[in-house]
Design a protein around this motif. Structure first.
Motif, PDB file in Angstrom:
ATOM      1  N   SER A 132       0.786  -1.245  -0.073  1.00 16.50           N
ATOM      2  CA  SER A 132      -0.026  -0.078   0.100  1.00 16.50           C
ATOM      3  C   SER A 132       0.881   1.076  -0.027  1.00 16.50           C
ATOM      4  O   SER A 132       0.438   2.306  -0.268  1.00 16.50           O
ATOM      5  CB  SER A 132      -1.023  -0.111   1.339  1.00 16.50           C
ATOM      6  N   SER A 133       2.184   1.126   0.213  1.00 23.75           N
ATOM      7  CA  SER A 133       3.106   2.233   0.327  1.00 23.75           C
ATOM      8  C   SER A 133       3.410   2.857  -1.126  1.00 23.75           C
ATOM      9  O   SER A 133       3.945   3.614  -1.354  1.00 23.75           O
ATOM     10  CB  SER A 133       4.332   1.902   1.024  1.00 23.75           C
ATOM     11  N   GLU A 161       0.363  -1.190  -6.198  1.00 23.87           N
ATOM     12  CA  GLU A 161      -0.807  -1.716  -5.621  1.00 23.87           C
ATOM     13  C   GLU A 161      -2.058  -1.994  -6.601  1.00 23.87           C
ATOM     14  O   GLU A 161      -2.773  -2.937  -6.940  1.00 23.87           O
ATOM     15  CB  GLU A 161      -1.356  -0.937  -4.398  1.00 23.87           C
ATOM     16  N   SER A 162      -2.241  -0.666  -7.542  1.00 30.04           N
ATOM     17  CA  SER A 162      -3.485  -0.757  -8.341  1.00 30.04           C
ATOM     18  C   SER A 162      -2.993  -1.747  -9.458  1.00 30.04           C
ATOM     19  O   SER A 162      -4.032  -2.465  -9.931  1.00 30.04           O
ATOM     20  CB  SER A 162      -3.459   0.690  -9.230  1.00 30.04           C
ATOM     21  N   ASP A 163      -1.899  -1.771  -9.813  1.00 32.08           N
ATOM     22  CA  ASP A 163      -1.617  -2.616 -11.221  1.00 32.08           C
ATOM     23  C   ASP A 163      -1.809  -3.974 -10.423  1.00 32.08           C
ATOM     24  O   ASP A 163      -2.097  -5.092 -11.228  1.00 32.08           O
ATOM     25  CB  ASP A 163      -0.370  -2.459 -11.595  1.00 32.08           C
ATOM     26  N   THR A 184      -7.486  -9.201 -10.241  1.00 29.82           N
ATOM     27  CA  THR A 184      -9.036  -9.295 -10.614  1.00 29.82           C
ATOM     28  C   THR A 184      -9.198 -10.043 -11.970  1.00 29.82           C
ATOM     29  O   THR A 184      -9.789 -10.818 -12.305  1.00 29.82           O
ATOM     30  CB  THR A 184      -9.681  -7.740 -10.776  1.00 29.82           C
ATOM     31  N   SER A 185      -8.058  -9.621 -12.804  1.00 26.15           N
ATOM     32  CA  SER A 185      -8.076 -10.393 -14.349  1.00 26.15           C
ATOM     33  C   SER A 185      -7.800 -11.801 -14.254  1.00 26.15           C
ATOM     34  O   SER A 185      -8.499 -12.666 -15.128  1.00 26.15           O
ATOM     35  CB  SER A 185      -6.997  -9.580 -15.255  1.00 26.15           C
ATOM     36  N   THR A 219       1.445  -5.021 -18.945  1.00 30.61           N
ATOM     37  CA  THR A 219       0.437  -5.420 -17.718  1.00 30.61           C
ATOM     38  C   THR A 219      -0.801  -5.642 -18.044  1.00 30.61           C
ATOM     39  O   THR A 219      -0.993  -5.628 -19.563  1.00 30.61           O
ATOM     40  CB  THR A 219       0.521  -3.944 -16.934  1.00 30.61           C
ATOM     41  N   THR A 220      -1.809  -5.883 -17.260  1.00 31.34           N
ATOM     42  CA  THR A 220      -3.092  -6.192 -17.528  1.00 31.34           C
ATOM     43  C   THR A 220      -3.774  -5.148 -18.289  1.00 31.34           C
ATOM     44  O   THR A 220      -4.903  -5.121 -18.899  1.00 31.34           O
ATOM     45  CB  THR A 220      -3.919  -6.713 -16.599  1.00 31.34           C
TER      46      THR A 220
END
Length: 244
Positions: free
Chosen positions: A179-180, A185-187, A193-194, A223-224
């Motif tokens: 989370s830092s 973290e978003s990637d 999820t994908s 990346t996704t």
């Protein structure tokens, strides 16, 4: 960058660039292990030193030198210069037949060929300071139980990979919460999820997912979300030694 491979005698084991294929990987339906790019890249990141003869090794489990026996279908006189039980206790010592020299700061990581398994015997890895060493190293394997193993002619008995090992001491590992790093973290969450959605569709029998078989983000170096890596390799092309 030079890697000098000095043959100690006129005849020496062959040295070839690491090969990406493995028999056990070929045996899978649709050669599925080759979808794991890190596997095939590891297989080919270094040079193989090949057995010059077929060699049968038998160990009765004892601690002595005579408890390991070597036989070959080739000229038995070739065994003495290639393999023995110098360290005893079920350890097989192979002679690489070369004296290697690297540039200052570089050494050789010596090991068995990556992801190349042999039942009953395991390779011992070593890190050799070949930037100053005036004598050769040996490649050693440990028998894991009494019995016999066979090394075929042309099979790798040693794998060498040059590395600037002293630079490792300058590395400062740091552990952080994911989370830092909001972007990372978003990637990661997008990938998770994908991945879950794709696997759920596979289980449900979705035709398009079954046709695709697997997601290829790492293989394609992206990346996704479709962002491409600046530097990405899918093949390793090492040069074979040339006689000079």
């Amino acid at each position: 960058m030079k890697l000098d491979c000095y043959k100690i005698y006129d005849v020496a084991p062959e040295i070839v660039p690491g090969r990406s294929n493995r028999d056990w990987m070929d045996a899978f339906p649709d050669r599925q292990p080759y979808r794991c790019l890190p596997l095939s890249m590891a297989n080919s990141t270094g040079w193989e030193i090949l057995c010059p003869i077929d060699l049968n090794i038998s160990w009765n489990g004892g601690p002595g030198k005579s408890d390991i026996q070597f036989t070959t279908k080739s000229d038995p006189r070739a065994i003495a210069s290639f393999a023995d039980s110098h360290f005893q206790r079920g350890i097989v010592t192979f002679h690489a037949g070369h004296l290697f020299q690297t540039e200052p700061g570089w050494g050789l990581w010596t090991m068995g060929a990556p992801n190349h398994f042999k039942d009953g015997i395991a390779p011992l890895s070593g890190l050799v300071e070949t930037d100053w060493l005036p004598f050769p190293f040996t490649m050693n394997w440990q028998m894991t139980r009494p019995g016999s193993v066979v090394f075929k002619k042309g099979e790798p008995f040693c794998f060498i990979m040059p590395m600037q090992h002293k630079l490792l001491e300058d590395i400062e590992p740091e552990r952080k919460l994911l989370s830092s790093n909001p972007q990372l973290e978003s990637d990661f969450k997008n990938w998770a999820t994908s991945r879950q959605n794709f696997n759920d569709k596979l289980v449900a029998g979705d035709p398009e997912s079954r046709k695709a078989g697997w997601q290829r983000h790492y293989m394609r170096g992206e990346t996704t979300t479709g962002d491409a890596a600046e530097a990405h390799q899918t093949k390793r092309r090492l040069k074979p030694p040339r006689d000079v």
